[in-house]
Write a protein that holds these residues in place. Structure first.
Motif, PDB file in Angstrom:
ATOM      1  N   PHE A  37      26.445  23.826  50.416  1.00 12.32           N
ATOM      2  CA  PHE A  37      25.197  23.806  49.679  1.00 12.32           C
ATOM      3  C   PHE A  37      25.313  22.868  48.499  1.00 12.32           C
ATOM      4  CE2 PHE A  37      25.456  27.700  51.996  1.00 12.32           C
ATOM      5  CZ  PHE A  37      24.189  27.846  52.522  1.00 12.32           C
ATOM      6  N   TYR A  38      24.215  22.230  48.146  1.00 10.74           N
ATOM      7  CA  TYR A  38      24.164  21.300  47.039  1.00 10.74           C
ATOM      8  C   TYR A  38      23.274  21.876  45.944  1.00 10.74           C
ATOM      9  CZ  TYR A  38      25.800  18.012  50.567  1.00 10.74           C
ATOM     10  OH  TYR A  38      26.513  17.401  51.549  1.00 10.74           O
ATOM     11  N   LEU A  39      23.746  21.856  44.734  1.00 10.70           N
ATOM     12  CA  LEU A  39      22.950  22.293  43.601  1.00 10.70           C
ATOM     13  C   LEU A  39      22.286  21.064  43.008  1.00 10.70           C
ATOM     14  CD1 LEU A  39      22.214  24.697  41.795  1.00 10.70           C
ATOM     15  CD2 LEU A  39      24.134  24.053  40.350  1.00 10.70           C
ATOM     16  N   LYS A  40      20.950  21.020  43.034  1.00 13.08           N
ATOM     17  CA  LYS A  40      20.217  19.874  42.511  1.00 13.08           C
ATOM     18  C   LYS A  40      19.437  20.288  41.275  1.00 13.08           C
ATOM     19  CE  LYS A  40      19.815  17.233  46.675  1.00 13.08           C
ATOM     20  NZ  LYS A  40      18.986  16.346  47.441  1.00 13.08           N
ATOM     21  N   GLY A  41      19.186  19.336  40.419  1.00 13.78           N
ATOM     22  CA  GLY A  41      18.423  19.595  39.208  1.00 13.78           C
ATOM     23  C   GLY A  41      19.312  20.020  38.055  1.00 13.78           C
ATOM     24  N   LYS A  42      18.674  20.257  36.919  1.00 13.09           N
ATOM     25  CA  LYS A  42      19.406  20.646  35.726  1.00 13.09           C
ATOM     26  C   LYS A  42      19.875  22.092  35.850  1.00 13.09           C
ATOM     27  CE  LYS A  42      19.131  20.858  30.759  1.00 13.09           C
ATOM     28  NZ  LYS A  42      18.331  20.700  29.570  1.00 13.09           N
ATOM     29  N   PRO A  43      21.164  22.365  35.569  1.00 15.34           N
ATOM     30  CA  PRO A  43      21.665  23.740  35.642  1.00 15.34           C
ATOM     31  C   PRO A  43      21.085  24.609  34.533  1.00 15.34           C
ATOM     32  CG  PRO A  43      23.377  22.249  34.873  1.00 15.34           C
ATOM     33  CD  PRO A  43      22.204  21.411  35.220  1.00 15.34           C
ATOM     34  N   VAL A  44      20.751  25.852  34.858  1.00 11.67           N
ATOM     35  CA  VAL A  44      20.177  26.796  33.900  1.00 11.67           C
ATOM     36  C   VAL A  44      21.091  28.014  33.818  1.00 11.67           C
ATOM     37  CG1 VAL A  44      18.192  28.249  33.367  1.00 11.67           C
ATOM     38  CG2 VAL A  44      17.845  26.034  34.469  1.00 11.67           C
ATOM     39  N   ILE A  45      21.681  28.242  32.641  1.00  8.13           N
ATOM     40  CA  ILE A  45      22.540  29.412  32.449  1.00  8.13           C
ATOM     41  C   ILE A  45      21.696  30.670  32.677  1.00  8.13           C
ATOM     42  CG2 ILE A  45      23.940  30.697  30.782  1.00  8.13           C
ATOM     43  CD1 ILE A  45      25.322  28.169  31.149  1.00  8.13           C
ATOM     44  N   GLY A  46      22.188  31.581  33.482  1.00 12.42           N
ATOM     45  CA  GLY A  46      21.446  32.789  33.813  1.00 12.42           C
ATOM     46  C   GLY A  46      20.525  32.608  35.005  1.00 12.42           C
TER      47      GLY A  46
END
Length: 78
Positions: free
Chosen positions: A9-18
């Motif tokens: 899986f690929y995580l796209k976009g800005k990471p958001v804590i929580g």
């Protein structure tokens, strides 16, 4: 012997804590991320995720990059 297709899986976009993502009907929460620089000098992130073990139900954490194979069980149940 048989070949099993692994899904990554690929995580796209800005990471958001929580922030919570769902993979294969399991939820994972982003606890923390650390900026890093790759061997080629590119900026990247190292992510720390929290999930629930599908075997015993305890919470566990795992570390991954933007491309990852989510873990379903804690270290004890593996």
């Amino acid at each position: 012997m048989k070949v099993v297709q692994q899904k990554k899986f690929y995580l796209k976009g800005k990471p958001v804590i929580g922030g919570v993502i769902k993979v294969n009907e399991r939820s994972y929460t982003l606890l923390h991320y650390i900026p890093r620089v790759t061997r080629r000098g590119q900026k990247s992130y190292f992510f720390i995720w929290q999930g629930t073990c599908s075997a015993c139900g305890d919470m566990f954490t795992f570390e991954a990059l933007r491309v990852f194979w989510p873990t379903a069980t804690c270290k004890v149940c593996r």
